[in-house]
Design a protein around this motif. Sequence first.
Motif, short mmCIF file in Angstrom:
data_model
loop_
_atom_site.label_atom_id
_atom_site.label_comp_id
_atom_site.label_asym_id
_atom_site.label_seq_id
_atom_site.Cartn_x
_atom_site.Cartn_y
_atom_site.Cartn_z
N SER A 376 0.86 -1.19 0.00
CA SER A 376 0.00 0.00 0.00
C SER A 376 0.90 1.24 0.00
O SER A 376 1.95 1.25 0.64
N TYR A 377 0.47 2.25 -0.76
CA TYR A 377 1.24 3.48 -0.88
C TYR A 377 0.37 4.64 -0.43
O TYR A 377 -0.79 4.76 -0.85
N VAL A 378 0.92 5.48 0.41
CA VAL A 378 0.20 6.66 0.89
C VAL A 378 1.13 7.87 0.77
O VAL A 378 2.27 7.82 1.23
N LEU A 379 0.63 8.92 0.13
CA LEU A 379 1.38 10.17 0.03
C LEU A 379 0.86 11.13 1.07
O LEU A 379 -0.35 11.40 1.15
N VAL A 380 1.76 11.65 1.89
CA VAL A 380 1.40 12.67 2.87
C VAL A 380 1.84 14.01 2.28
O VAL A 380 3.04 14.24 2.09
N ARG A 381 0.87 14.85 1.99
CA ARG A 381 1.16 16.08 1.25
C ARG A 381 0.59 17.28 2.00
O ARG A 381 -0.53 17.22 2.52
N GLY A 385 -1.39 24.90 3.80
CA GLY A 385 -1.19 24.86 5.25
C GLY A 385 -1.78 23.65 5.93
O GLY A 385 -1.67 23.52 7.15
N LYS A 386 -2.41 22.75 5.16
CA LYS A 386 -3.03 21.57 5.75
C LYS A 386 -2.36 20.31 5.21
O LYS A 386 -1.99 20.25 4.04
N THR A 387 -2.24 19.32 6.06
CA THR A 387 -1.64 18.05 5.67
C THR A 387 -2.73 17.03 5.43
O THR A 387 -3.65 16.89 6.23
N LYS A 388 -2.62 16.31 4.32
CA LYS A 388 -3.61 15.29 3.99
C LYS A 388 -2.90 14.05 3.46
O LYS A 388 -1.78 14.12 2.95
N GLU A 389 -3.57 12.91 3.61
CA GLU A 389 -3.03 11.65 3.12
C GLU A 389 -3.77 11.24 1.85
O GLU A 389 -5.00 11.33 1.78
N ILE A 390 -3.00 10.81 0.85
CA ILE A 390 -3.57 10.46 -0.45
C ILE A 390 -3.18 9.03 -0.77
O ILE A 390 -1.99 8.69 -0.80
N ALA A 391 -4.17 8.17 -1.02
CA ALA A 391 -3.88 6.81 -1.45
C ALA A 391 -3.26 6.86 -2.85
O ALA A 391 -3.73 7.59 -3.72
N ALA A 392 -2.20 6.11 -3.06
CA ALA A 392 -1.46 6.21 -4.31
C ALA A 392 -1.23 4.83 -4.92
O ALA A 392 -1.40 3.80 -4.26
N ALA A 393 -0.87 4.84 -6.21
CA ALA A 393 -0.47 3.64 -6.93
C ALA A 393 0.96 3.83 -7.42
O ALA A 393 1.58 4.87 -7.18
N ASP A 395 2.08 4.42 -10.33
CA ASP A 395 2.27 5.49 -11.32
C ASP A 395 1.79 6.85 -10.83
O ASP A 395 1.73 7.81 -11.61
N THR A 396 1.45 6.96 -9.55
CA THR A 396 0.99 8.24 -9.00
C THR A 396 2.17 9.21 -8.90
O THR A 396 3.23 8.84 -8.38
N PRO A 397 2.03 10.44 -9.39
CA PRO A 397 3.14 11.41 -9.31
C PRO A 397 3.45 11.76 -7.86
O PRO A 397 2.56 11.89 -7.02
N VAL A 398 4.73 11.91 -7.59
CA VAL A 398 5.20 12.37 -6.29
C VAL A 398 5.70 13.79 -6.45
O VAL A 398 6.46 14.09 -7.38
N LEU A 399 5.26 14.68 -5.57
CA LEU A 399 5.64 16.08 -5.64
C LEU A 399 6.72 16.40 -4.61
O LEU A 399 6.86 15.67 -3.61
N PRO A 400 7.47 17.48 -4.82
CA PRO A 400 8.46 17.87 -3.83
C PRO A 400 7.82 18.08 -2.45
O PRO A 400 6.73 18.64 -2.35
N GLY A 401 8.51 17.64 -1.44
CA GLY A 401 8.01 17.80 -0.07
C GLY A 401 7.08 16.69 0.37
O GLY A 401 6.74 16.61 1.56
N ASP A 402 6.65 15.82 -0.57
CA ASP A 402 5.77 14.71 -0.20
C ASP A 402 6.51 13.72 0.68
O ASP A 402 7.73 13.54 0.58
N VAL A 403 5.74 13.04 1.53
CA VAL A 403 6.25 11.91 2.29
C VAL A 403 5.54 10.67 1.78
O VAL A 403 4.32 10.56 1.85
N LEU A 404 6.30 9.74 1.21
CA LEU A 404 5.73 8.51 0.67
C LEU A 404 5.88 7.40 1.70
O LEU A 404 6.99 7.07 2.13
N LYS A 405 4.76 6.84 2.12
CA LYS A 405 4.78 5.73 3.08
C LYS A 405 4.46 4.44 2.32
O LYS A 405 3.43 4.32 1.68
N VAL A 406 5.37 3.48 2.43
CA VAL A 406 5.22 2.19 1.77
C VAL A 406 5.03 1.14 2.85
O VAL A 406 5.90 0.93 3.69
N GLU A 407 3.89 0.48 2.82
CA GLU A 407 3.59 -0.53 3.84
C GLU A 407 3.16 -1.81 3.16
O GLU A 407 2.55 -1.80 2.10
#
Length: 415
Positions: A376-381, A385-393, A395-407
Amino acid sequence: MKSYTALFSRSRARQIGGLACLVIALSASTAFADDYQLGTQDKLTVRVVEWQTVEGAFRDWSSVSGDYTIGPSGNLSLPFVGETPASGKTTAEIAETIGKTLQQKFGLSDRPEASVEVAQYRPFYISGDIKTPGQYPYAPDLTVLKAISIAGGMRRGADGERTERDLITAEGSHAVLSDEQLRLMVTRARIEAELAGDTEVAAPKDIASLPAVPAMIADETAIMVSRQKKITLRLQALDDLKGLLEREIVSLGQKSETQKRQVELARKELSGIDTLAQKGLVVNTRLLSTERAIAEMEGKILDLDTAMLRAKQDISKAEQEAIDLKNDNVSELAVERQKVVAELNAVTLKLGTQKGLISEAGGVAPATAGARQPLSYVLVRKSSGKTKEIAAAEDTPVLPGDVLKVERAASPLMQ
């Protein structure tokens, strides 16, 4: 005069053409940055030039041009411009702000043209089941799969495949121990049924629904039936022996009674012969013969009594053997139950150890083929001013400053 004007025009054209080429080059290299919202740790390259209409020449603002980093406060600090909010803005907006600020501050008739290019994007971060978690420089067109590759791929052991091999071994051992645990639990149920005198083996409720249990119950039932049949046949043989001995005792008793009556008759006969012998009417040999016959009959009575006593002893032995057989069966079952319980406890402890090994190995190794656990991939973006978690695949783009959690999803063995 005309030649001077023409020369000036050609010079100005070359300058304008050079500026155009510079703008086109910067625009091409900052296509991504045009839509990109800046943030802390982004490094920018700023170039400022001014077309002076009166002089008809370009002025290079070298004191302002240079490389700058957006600070922790989200501001960009430039000479003559000062602190400028940059976080959340685009490079085009920053360039426009620089030009306007310089024009207003110095009262220029012509606004300086600023070009802002992202020299280095702020890093992204990756954590979880990957080989080297941490902070990494960002590159355009970064996806989840590329980010995992940059971080060295999925986490493995120090010697490459060792951790994966450990996971396979632990899962195999867990499967073997689980099967052994089921068999021991069914065996314990069979022993308890035998001790209770039941004719059927009931599966424990907590495992009754498992598909492998009915076959195990059938096997243990067959063992119980075979054991009970063996004991029943042995007890039946002892009962038959007792019956035979009891009939033999009756027969011996009857023979003994017959011998006793014959002895009584012989004694009466002996009494009459003795009277005749005293009168001289019977010879002594007949008297001796009768006494000998009586003695033989009395000996036979003793033999019959001895035989009856021996038969009664054999009956007692048979009864005691039957009791011993039942007691031995109960004792064997008790010992077997104790052994099974001890083995079951040992297997349960081993299962706990294997679960720990699976948890340890499964947290750092790729899933095995045939038992692959999904990732499972989750991007914390952070946005606005607000932090949100985005479910990713992948091929999902990663942006600067993102935190990618791989579980990795938990193994069914650990559920």
